[in-house]
Write a protein that holds these residues in place. Structure first.
Motif, PDB file in Angstrom:
ATOM      1  N   GLY A   1      91.965  93.134  61.472  1.00  0.00           N
ATOM      2  CA  GLY A   1      93.670  92.463  61.156  1.00  0.00           C
ATOM      3  C   GLY A   1      94.443  93.048  59.637  1.00  0.00           C
ATOM      4  N   GLU A   2      95.468  92.556  59.531  1.00  0.00           N
ATOM      5  CA  GLU A   2      96.065  92.828  58.366  1.00  0.00           C
ATOM      6  C   GLU A   2      96.124  92.321  57.117  1.00  0.00           C
ATOM      7  N   GLY A   3      94.810  93.158  56.502  1.00  0.00           N
ATOM      8  CA  GLY A   3      95.072  92.328  55.380  1.00  0.00           C
ATOM      9  C   GLY A   3      93.661  91.701  55.228  1.00  0.00           C
ATOM     10  N   MET A   4      92.679  92.188  55.979  1.00  0.00           N
ATOM     11  CA  MET A   4      91.003  91.686  56.815  1.00  0.00           C
ATOM     12  C   MET A   4      89.855  92.327  56.758  1.00  0.00           C
ATOM     13  N   LYS A   5      88.417  92.034  55.850  1.00  0.00           N
ATOM     14  CA  LYS A   5      87.985  92.887  55.313  1.00  0.00           C
ATOM     15  C   LYS A   5      86.877  93.258  56.146  1.00  0.00           C
ATOM     16  N   ALA A   6      85.863  93.617  56.693  1.00  0.00           N
ATOM     17  CA  ALA A   6      84.819  93.836  57.327  1.00  0.00           C
ATOM     18  C   ALA A   6      83.559  93.809  56.106  1.00  0.00           C
ATOM     19  N   VAL A   7      82.747  91.977  56.977  1.00  0.00           N
ATOM     20  CA  VAL A   7      81.936  92.254  56.741  1.00  0.00           C
ATOM     21  C   VAL A   7      80.805  91.804  57.073  1.00  0.00           C
TER      22      VAL A   7
ATOM     23  N   ARG B   1      84.154  84.611  68.817  1.00  0.00           N
ATOM     24  CA  ARG B   1      83.659  83.814  67.312  1.00  0.00           C
ATOM     25  C   ARG B   1      83.080  83.311  66.893  1.00  0.00           C
ATOM     26  N   VAL B   2      82.306  83.367  65.680  1.00  0.00           N
ATOM     27  CA  VAL B   2      81.199  82.610  65.150  1.00  0.00           C
ATOM     28  C   VAL B   2      81.449  81.644  63.784  1.00  0.00           C
ATOM     29  N   ASP B   3      81.338  80.384  63.240  1.00  0.00           N
ATOM     30  CA  ASP B   3      81.247  79.823  62.536  1.00  0.00           C
ATOM     31  C   ASP B   3      79.692  80.448  61.348  1.00  0.00           C
ATOM     32  N   VAL B   4      79.905  81.033  59.865  1.00  0.00           N
ATOM     33  CA  VAL B   4      79.017  80.452  59.416  1.00  0.00           C
ATOM     34  C   VAL B   4      78.615  79.896  58.903  1.00  0.00           C
TER      35      VAL B   4
ATOM     36  N   SER C   1      72.171  93.028  62.516  1.00  0.00           N
ATOM     37  CA  SER C   1      73.461  92.158  61.434  1.00  0.00           C
ATOM     38  C   SER C   1      74.512  92.579  62.292  1.00  0.00           C
ATOM     39  N   VAL C   2      75.343  91.767  62.194  1.00  0.00           N
ATOM     40  CA  VAL C   2      76.551  91.452  62.092  1.00  0.00           C
ATOM     41  C   VAL C   2      77.800  91.659  61.926  1.00  0.00           C
ATOM     42  N   THR C   3      78.723  92.056  62.075  1.00  0.00           N
ATOM     43  CA  THR C   3      79.996  92.978  61.811  1.00  0.00           C
ATOM     44  C   THR C   3      81.152  91.726  61.888  1.00  0.00           C
ATOM     45  N   LEU C   4      81.383  90.565  60.767  1.00  0.00           N
ATOM     46  CA  LEU C   4      82.719  90.024  60.909  1.00  0.00           C
ATOM     47  C   LEU C   4      84.287  90.278  60.289  1.00  0.00           C
TER      48      LEU C   4
END
Length: 200
Positions: free
Chosen positions: A122-128, A147-150, A195-198
């Motif tokens: 999304g706009e202004g978002m990063k992948a972690v 969608r998940v909670d950390v 690994s999971v990329t959020l």
């Protein structure tokens, strides 16, 4: 059988037939009135001609135009195949698109882009990316698009020397972009990943 009963049966049959004929005439009149006034104005929408999956390249063979009511065109839909394929370079599907499903701008890449992780951000978002195992990864039942909670689980030693465990919710409703190196949202078979990329 008495004459009164026979007369009542005949009258009931006549009135029943008359009611059916009148309803049919009225319905035919309503249909022709709607056709003449053009209440439903038609437009076109580009749909997938065949089922598309993540990474499939769009072309004139994989898309087609269908009639669509002008007042209910989905947001981000294309009206012509030429419009959907406009721009320098090809476009690719970012998610599964079923046959005859409208092709929306949010479901495909921009002109010349590849179906990569950057295209789904999304706009202004990063992948972690975070490391997971069979327990943290919910036994492999987390898929791209979910969608998940950390959560942070920590242990603190109290004044009495006993360890106390706490769980803090760090982030809520984080979109899963990829699991290991798979970003295809149509993936539906559980796999234990590392690994999971959020999207953050």
């Amino acid at each position: 059988m008495r004459a009164n009963t026979l007369i009542m049966i005949v009258l009931a049959g006549v009135f029943g037939v008359l009611a059916v004929v009148l309803v049919n005439i009225w319905l035919a009149g309503q249909r022709s009135a709607m056709a003449q006034t053009g209440i439903v104005q038609a437009s076109t929408v580009v749909v997938a001609a065949i089922p598309l999956k993540f990474g499939d390249t769009l072309s004139a063979d994989t898309l087609r135009e269908v009639a669509w009511p002008a007042g209910s065109i989905p947001t981000g839909a294309f009206k012509t195949t030429k419009e959907a394929l406009a721009g320098e370079g090809t476009r690719q599907a970012l998610q599964t698109i079923s046959a005859n499903e409208p092709v929306l701008a949010s479901k495909i890449t921009g002109p010349g882009q590849r179906a990569t992780l950057s295209a789904v951000l999304g706009e202004g978002m990063k992948a972690v990316s975070i490391r997971v195992n069979d327990v943290l990864g919910v036994a492999g039942f987390v898929f791209p698009g979910d969608r998940v909670d950390v959560l942070l689980t920590r242990t603190v030693r109290g004044d009495d020397g006993a360890d106390k465990s706490f769980v803090d919710v760090l982030l809520q409703s984080m979109k899963v972009l990829a699991i290991d190196q798979v970003a295809d949202v149509s993936k539906d078979s559980p796999t234990v990943v590392k690994s999971v990329t959020l999207e953050a």
